[in-house]
Every structure is written in C-alpha cells, then in structure tokens.
Design a protein around this motif. Structure first.
Motif, PDB file in Angstrom:
ATOM      1  N   ASP A   2     -16.914  77.520  63.490  1.00 62.74           N
ATOM      2  CA  ASP A   2     -15.729  76.827  62.980  1.00 62.74           C
ATOM      3  C   ASP A   2     -14.813  76.408  64.132  1.00 62.74           C
ATOM      4  O   ASP A   2     -14.566  77.196  65.055  1.00 62.74           O
ATOM      5  CB  ASP A   2     -14.955  77.742  62.024  1.00 62.74           C
ATOM      6  CG  ASP A   2     -15.783  78.106  60.791  1.00 62.74           C
ATOM      7  OD1 ASP A   2     -16.549  77.243  60.327  1.00 62.74           O
ATOM      8  OD2 ASP A   2     -15.673  79.251  60.306  1.00 62.74           O
TER       9      ASP A   2
ATOM     10  N   ARG B 159     -22.332  86.765  59.773  1.00 61.60           N
ATOM     11  CA  ARG B 159     -20.934  86.342  59.727  1.00 61.60           C
ATOM     12  C   ARG B 159     -20.012  87.431  60.262  1.00 61.60           C
ATOM     13  O   ARG B 159     -19.091  87.156  61.050  1.00 61.60           O
ATOM     14  CB  ARG B 159     -20.551  85.977  58.289  1.00 61.60           C
ATOM     15  CG  ARG B 159     -19.194  85.307  58.160  1.00 61.60           C
ATOM     16  CD  ARG B 159     -18.743  85.271  56.712  1.00 61.60           C
ATOM     17  NE  ARG B 159     -18.581  86.628  56.155  1.00 61.60           N
ATOM     18  CZ  ARG B 159     -17.532  87.417  56.410  1.00 61.60           C
ATOM     19  NH1 ARG B 159     -16.546  86.986  57.192  1.00 61.60           N
ATOM     20  NH2 ARG B 159     -17.468  88.617  55.869  1.00 61.60           N
TER      21      ARG B 159
ATOM     22  N   SER C 122     -19.255  79.222  59.601  1.00 60.17           N
ATOM     23  CA  SER C 122     -19.595  78.905  58.214  1.00 60.17           C
ATOM     24  C   SER C 122     -21.124  78.909  58.113  1.00 60.17           C
ATOM     25  O   SER C 122     -21.809  78.305  58.952  1.00 60.17           O
ATOM     26  CB  SER C 122     -19.022  77.552  57.814  1.00 60.17           C
ATOM     27  OG  SER C 122     -17.610  77.583  57.863  1.00 60.17           O
TER      28      SER C 122
ATOM     29  N   ALA D 130     -19.281  76.438  52.152  1.00 59.10           N
ATOM     30  CA  ALA D 130     -18.553  77.264  53.114  1.00 59.10           C
ATOM     31  C   ALA D 130     -17.449  76.489  53.822  1.00 59.10           C
ATOM     32  O   ALA D 130     -16.278  76.881  53.790  1.00 59.10           O
ATOM     33  CB  ALA D 130     -19.532  77.853  54.147  1.00 59.10           C
ATOM     34  N   LYS D 131     -17.794  75.389  54.462  1.00 57.70           N
ATOM     35  CA  LYS D 131     -16.792  74.631  55.231  1.00 57.70           C
ATOM     36  C   LYS D 131     -15.653  74.146  54.324  1.00 57.70           C
ATOM     37  O   LYS D 131     -14.481  74.265  54.677  1.00 57.70           O
ATOM     38  CB  LYS D 131     -17.457  73.424  55.896  1.00 57.70           C
ATOM     39  CG  LYS D 131     -18.353  73.751  57.085  1.00 57.70           C
ATOM     40  CD  LYS D 131     -17.569  74.113  58.324  1.00 57.70           C
ATOM     41  CE  LYS D 131     -18.498  74.254  59.540  1.00 57.70           C
ATOM     42  NZ  LYS D 131     -17.749  74.735  60.725  1.00 57.70           N
TER      43      LYS D 131
ATOM     44  N   LYS E 172     -13.970  77.983  55.212  1.00 59.00           N
ATOM     45  CA  LYS E 172     -14.727  78.401  56.404  1.00 59.00           C
ATOM     46  C   LYS E 172     -14.906  79.919  56.435  1.00 59.00           C
ATOM     47  O   LYS E 172     -14.407  80.637  55.571  1.00 59.00           O
ATOM     48  CB  LYS E 172     -14.056  77.908  57.692  1.00 59.00           C
ATOM     49  CG  LYS E 172     -13.884  76.395  57.754  1.00 59.00           C
ATOM     50  CD  LYS E 172     -13.201  75.979  59.041  1.00 59.00           C
ATOM     51  CE  LYS E 172     -13.024  74.454  59.081  1.00 59.00           C
ATOM     52  NZ  LYS E 172     -12.348  73.987  60.315  1.00 59.00           N
ATOM     53  N   ASN E 173     -15.623  80.394  57.463  1.00 57.25           N
ATOM     54  CA  ASN E 173     -15.901  81.827  57.629  1.00 57.25           C
ATOM     55  C   ASN E 173     -16.482  82.418  56.347  1.00 57.25           C
ATOM     56  O   ASN E 173     -16.077  83.472  55.869  1.00 57.25           O
ATOM     57  CB  ASN E 173     -14.635  82.585  58.041  1.00 57.25           C
ATOM     58  CG  ASN E 173     -14.960  84.019  58.485  1.00 57.25           C
ATOM     59  OD1 ASN E 173     -16.093  84.318  58.881  1.00 57.25           O
ATOM     60  ND2 ASN E 173     -13.974  84.907  58.385  1.00 57.25           N
ATOM     61  N   LYS E 174     -17.443  81.689  55.747  1.00 58.34           N
ATOM     62  CA  LYS E 174     -18.042  82.126  54.491  1.00 58.34           C
ATOM     63  C   LYS E 174     -19.548  81.937  54.547  1.00 58.34           C
ATOM     64  O   LYS E 174     -20.086  81.188  55.365  1.00 58.34           O
ATOM     65  CB  LYS E 174     -17.478  81.325  53.313  1.00 58.34           C
ATOM     66  CG  LYS E 174     -15.991  81.505  53.042  1.00 58.34           C
ATOM     67  CD  LYS E 174     -15.555  80.691  51.838  1.00 58.34           C
ATOM     68  CE  LYS E 174     -14.056  80.827  51.596  1.00 58.34           C
ATOM     69  NZ  LYS E 174     -13.669  82.222  51.333  1.00 58.34           N
TER      70      LYS E 174
END
Length: 571
Positions: A439, A502, A530, A558-559, A563-565
């Motif tokens: 990201d 992640r 992501s 995700a994005k 994000k961060n998913k």
C-alpha cells in the motif's frame, strides 16, 4: 560373500584335500629320488606360467595344463597334482590375495585336485600307463584323448558349479567365458605333448626349451587380455562422461558421478573436495561409503593436510597401496583404510578440487585404476562447470535480481505447466494464488528514495521466504506486487496463510539505512499490503484464471475497502 559359504568351502577342502592326498601317496607310492632336479624344473616352469594368468569374467585361466600333462604322462598322478597345486600357490601369491578372497585357496585347490583325479580315472579306465610312451598305437592314443577331453569337461563342470554356488548364476547356462576357457585349455595340451616327447629325448633340458614358449604364450595372452580389459574400462569411462554431460545441475552431476565411480573402481570410500578459492583449504562436497550412503560430511582440509591435502599440495596424482604409507595421511580417511588413490581436479590447468578413493584392502588398486580416475576427474570438472553455467543462466532467466525470487515469466509458465500436467493425468487438485500489493509504496519511494524502496522489497522477499517456506512458490510479479502459488490446500487455509502474510508485513516495521556524510541514519517505517486470494476450482473455472481473479480480489475487495486487508471473490 556370505560367511556360511566361505566356511562351507573350507570345510569341503579340509575333508577332501588331506584325505585324497594321503590316498594318492599311499596308492601310488612314487619314487622320485632320481628325478628331483627334473621335477624342480617342471615346478619352476609351471610357476612361471602361472604368474601370467588371463582373467575372463570371474574365471582365471592359465596354461599350466600343458606342463601338468607332460608330468602326468611320465611321473603319474601324484606328480601332476603336486605341480598344479604349486602353480595355484604361485598364482595366488602373484594376485596378492585379499582377505575377502581367501576362499579361493580352498575352492581352486579342491577343484584342481578333483579335476586331476577325474581325468586320471578316465585315463586309467581306458588302459593308460606312465613312463616312456610313443603314442603310435591305438592303445596309447585313446587314453590320452580320453584324459584331455575329460579334463576339459570336468573342469568346466566344476567351474559352473562353483559359479552357481558363489555368484548365484544359472547352473545350466553356458556363458561365453566357459567356451573361451575350454579353447585356451585345449590349446595347452599339444604343447604339453611336445614337452613330454622332448623330455623322453633330452630330459630336464626339454622342460626349459619347451617351457619358454609356454611362458611367452602365457605372457602374450595375459598382456593382450589386460589391454582389452583396460580398453573396456576406457569405453565405460567414456560412457560415464556422456552420462555426466546430460546432467544440468551440480547436485545431479555429483550424484551420478559417485554412483558410476563406485561401480568402476573397487573403493570402499569416495571423496570429492572443492578448493575454496585463494584460501588454501578444501571443503568436502560429496562423500560415498561402501554401504551406498551419500553424505555431505562436514569436513575441511588445509593444503597438505591428510591424503587429499597431500594431492592438493603436490598437484599430482598419488597411489598408495600399503597401510603404513597412509598412517600419516589418513586424516579424512577411515582408520581401516589400507589403499588409496587421489587425483587433482583441474580446470584451465589449475587445481580446483581433489577426487580421492580408499579401500580397506591391501593393494586394492592398479595403475590403470589411477588412469581411469584421472580421466573421470576431467569429466567431472567439465560437467560441473557446464552445470554451473547452466544454473547461472537459468537463474538469470527465472529469478528476479533484486529479491532472488522467481520472476513473472517463470511464475506464469509454472502455473500453466503444472495445470496442464494435472489435466493430462486426470488429477483434481486445488490450486491457489495469493497476490499482494504494498500500500502507498510510491509515497515510500518519494519520501525516502528508490534505494530505500528497494530495501523494503528485498526485506519483504526474505520475510515471505521464511514464512512460506515449502508451502508455496513465491515470485515477484512486478514492481511492488508479489505472488504465491499454493498447491493442494483448501481455500479457507489459503485465506489463513494470506492473513499470516498480512500480519508479517503490517506488525513488524521495516528498517531503512541511509548514509549521510559518512553517518548511517536508521529509520523504521510501517508498511501494509492489500492481498487477494483465488482458488481453483472454488473461485475460478480454470487454473489459468487464478491470477486475474486474485488480482480482482485484491483491488476490489482489499484496496477499495481500506487497504491492509485479505479478500477473495466468488465467481
């Protein structure tokens, strides 16, 4: 060979040999008092012939039957038996009989004795006599022919029985070597008859006059057969070179090499050392013992240390056939090693390694073994160099230079090849792709510079390799995108693996090092990713759609959702 078989042979010898020798002495009661010099001449000649044997497969052939025939016709059976046993002793001494071949004393001694008695039995049954014979009558010629034919036949029967017992060969199969042995044995009888007839005329002088052609004939045949044997070994060695050239990685080259050397050289231990450049030390990269254990033993030698170190120091081949000569050099060799060969491995006339072999037997090696080992060492050098060049070229075409991971091209081809292989074999197996994108990576490059961005990518590659290990195939898909191919795992478990990835990225800051005016500035930054996941056949209809669906999952699921998913989509 099984100890039970060895003991059986010795028991048979102990039961038959002393008893039969005593019987022959008592039955024939020979008087050799006036013929000691003549018999000594026969013994010298027959021993000289015996030390030039011809080895055909597992059979040892020598021309002593001609000399023994002359002695038999004039002096009788006991003299013939004693002379053949003397010839056997000369042969075994010349062969430097090894401990594990001691059974040959019992087996060959018994076989020669029984063959002599059987042939003599036929001779006597046909009315044969001893002394001065002219062989110009039917009564004298028939026993001689019977003796010769029965000697050859009985000898071959005993050889076949012994081969079947010792080597498990088919008793009724007639190998080519038996016919060769019969032909060579038959060739010796005419010379033996000439020797006998000349002995009647000039006595002991005839033994040496006719004996010299016997010795020369044995020598010529022996050296000819030895050269043929070396030629066969050279042919096998050439085939090994071709086999090594087929191997395209160093491990395969070394494994193939050790297997082939083990079959060609009578060694109990084989060592391959690689010289560490400019350090005057060697590292053991391959080792094979006589039980077939291929181990990477952790061993290093300095130049001049141990047997292999001595080869490295002198830059030449060394052959040692006596244990006492190895006592100061057996640093890496087993304590019970009694013979050793060592040759330098050369590349561009420079020693780059050492190949050495050892045996637990005295005098285990001959000069031609050293020659073969030198040729094999050259083949090994070329094969390893070619394999290393191939691996380097392959890595350049398949690996990403910055991260050391597989590149986009390899990853795509690998998925297609693996999926096609599954389809061709009719195997149904889950295939999953995890794709991740860092990201806001552009902001990292803008704020800290592209060099720092590369540090993040390289560190991420290390973390992925440590985390995934053998569970998946990792590749740098391009830029800040990475992919992982997972085989045979359910979609739910792949989602869990993606969550591990992640967490590994988000929960551990990345450390950047920047040098300013000679000072190193350390900076920790937080990075997130992501991640999208797709599994065949759960999220796509064909394996070829995996990357596209995983990519859609990453951007849409995700994005666009913060994000961060980790995300995955259904078809």
């Amino acid at each position: 060979m099984a100890k039970s078989k060895v003991w059986t042979l010795w028991i048979i010898w102990l039961v038959t040999f002393p008893a039969l020798m005593a019987y022959l002495f008592l039955e024939f009661s020979p008087d050799f008092s006036d013929y000691w010099f003549d018999l000594l001449a026969f013994a010298i000649v027959i021993s000289a012939i015996a030390i030039f044997p011809i080895k055909i497969g597992n059979i040892t052939v020598f021309f002593v039957n001609g000399v023994s025939l002359a002695a038999f016709l004039y002096f009788g059976l006991l003299a013939e038996v004693l002379l053949t046993q003397i010839a056997l002793v000369a042969l075994l001494v010349k062969d430097k009989l090894k401990k594990d071949q001691s059974y040959r004393i019992a087996s060959n001694s018994t076989m020669l004795l029984l063959t002599s008695i059987a042939a003599a039995g036929v001779y006597y049954a046909l009315g044969g006599e001893h002394g001065e014979l002219a062989f110009n009558s039917f009564e004298e010629t028939v026993p001689l022919i019977g003796y010769i034919l029965s000697y050859i036949l009985v000898n071959q029967i005993f050889i076949a029985i012994l081969s079947a017992y010792l080597n498990g060969e088919n008793l009724f199969k007639l190998p080519r070597t038996l016919f060769i042995d019969s032909g060579i044995t038959l060739l010796g009888f005419p010379l033996g008859l000439v020797l006998y007839l000349m002995y009647l005329q000039i006595e002991s002088i005839a033994v040496f006059i006719v004996g010299i052609p016997f010795v020369l004939l044995s020598t010529v045949f022996s050296y000819y057969h030895s050269s043929q044997r070396v030629n066969r070994y050279l042919h096998v060695t050439s085939e090994i070179g071709h086999e090594l050239s087929k191997s395209l990685n160093v491990k395969s080259v070394l494994d193939t090499f050790l297997k082939e050397v083990k079959q060609l050289i009578p060694a109990s231990h084989i060592y391959v050392f690689d010289i560490i450049r400019d350090s005057h030390t060697m590292s053991l990269i391959r080792y094979l013992d006589d039980q077939g254990l291929n181990l990477n033993k952790d061993s290093q030698l300095r130049r001049g240390q141990g047997f292999a170190g001595k080869v490295y120091e002198e830059q030449k081949s060394i052959m040692i056939t006596r244990k006492k000569d190895l006592e100061e050099l057996n640093h890496e060799l087993p304590a019970n090693a009694k013979s050793a060969l060592g040759v330098p491995i050369l590349r561009n006339n420079k020693t780059v390694g050492v190949l050495s072999v050892a045996s637990r037997e005295f005098n285990a090696f001959e000069k031609y073994h050293l020659m073969l080992l030198e040729i094999l060492a050259n083949f090994l050098s070329v094969a390893v160099e070619n394999a290393r060049h191939y691996e380097t070229a392959k890595n350049r075409s398949q690996k990403d230079q910055l991260t050391g991971l597989y590149n986009y091209r390899y990853f795509i081809e690998h998925i297609h090849e693996y999926a096609s292989d599954l389809e061709a074999k009719g195997i149904e197996e889950n295939l999953s792709v995890i794709i991740l994108d860092l990201d806001s990576f552009k902001a990292i490059n803008d704020q800290y510079g592209h060099e720092s961005g590369n540090e993040v990518l390289a560190e991420l590659a290390k973390r992925l390799k440590n985390l995934i290990g053998e569970r998946g195939t990792i590749a740098r898909y391009g830029g800040e995108e990475f992919t992982i191919l997972v085989k045979g795992m359910t979609h739910e478990k792949v989602i869990d693996m993606a969550e591990e990835v992640r967490d590994e990225i988000a929960n551990e800051p990345f450390v950047l090092y920047k040098t300013i005016n000679g000072n190193v500035e350390v900076k920790e930054i937080n990075v997130t990713a992501s991640i999208g996941v797709a599994t065949y056949p759960d999220q796509c209809e064909t394996p070829q759609e995996l990357i596209r669906n995983a990519d859609r999952s990453m951007y849409i699921g995700a994005k666009r959702n913060g994000k961060n998913k980790v995300a995955s989509l259904t078809v």
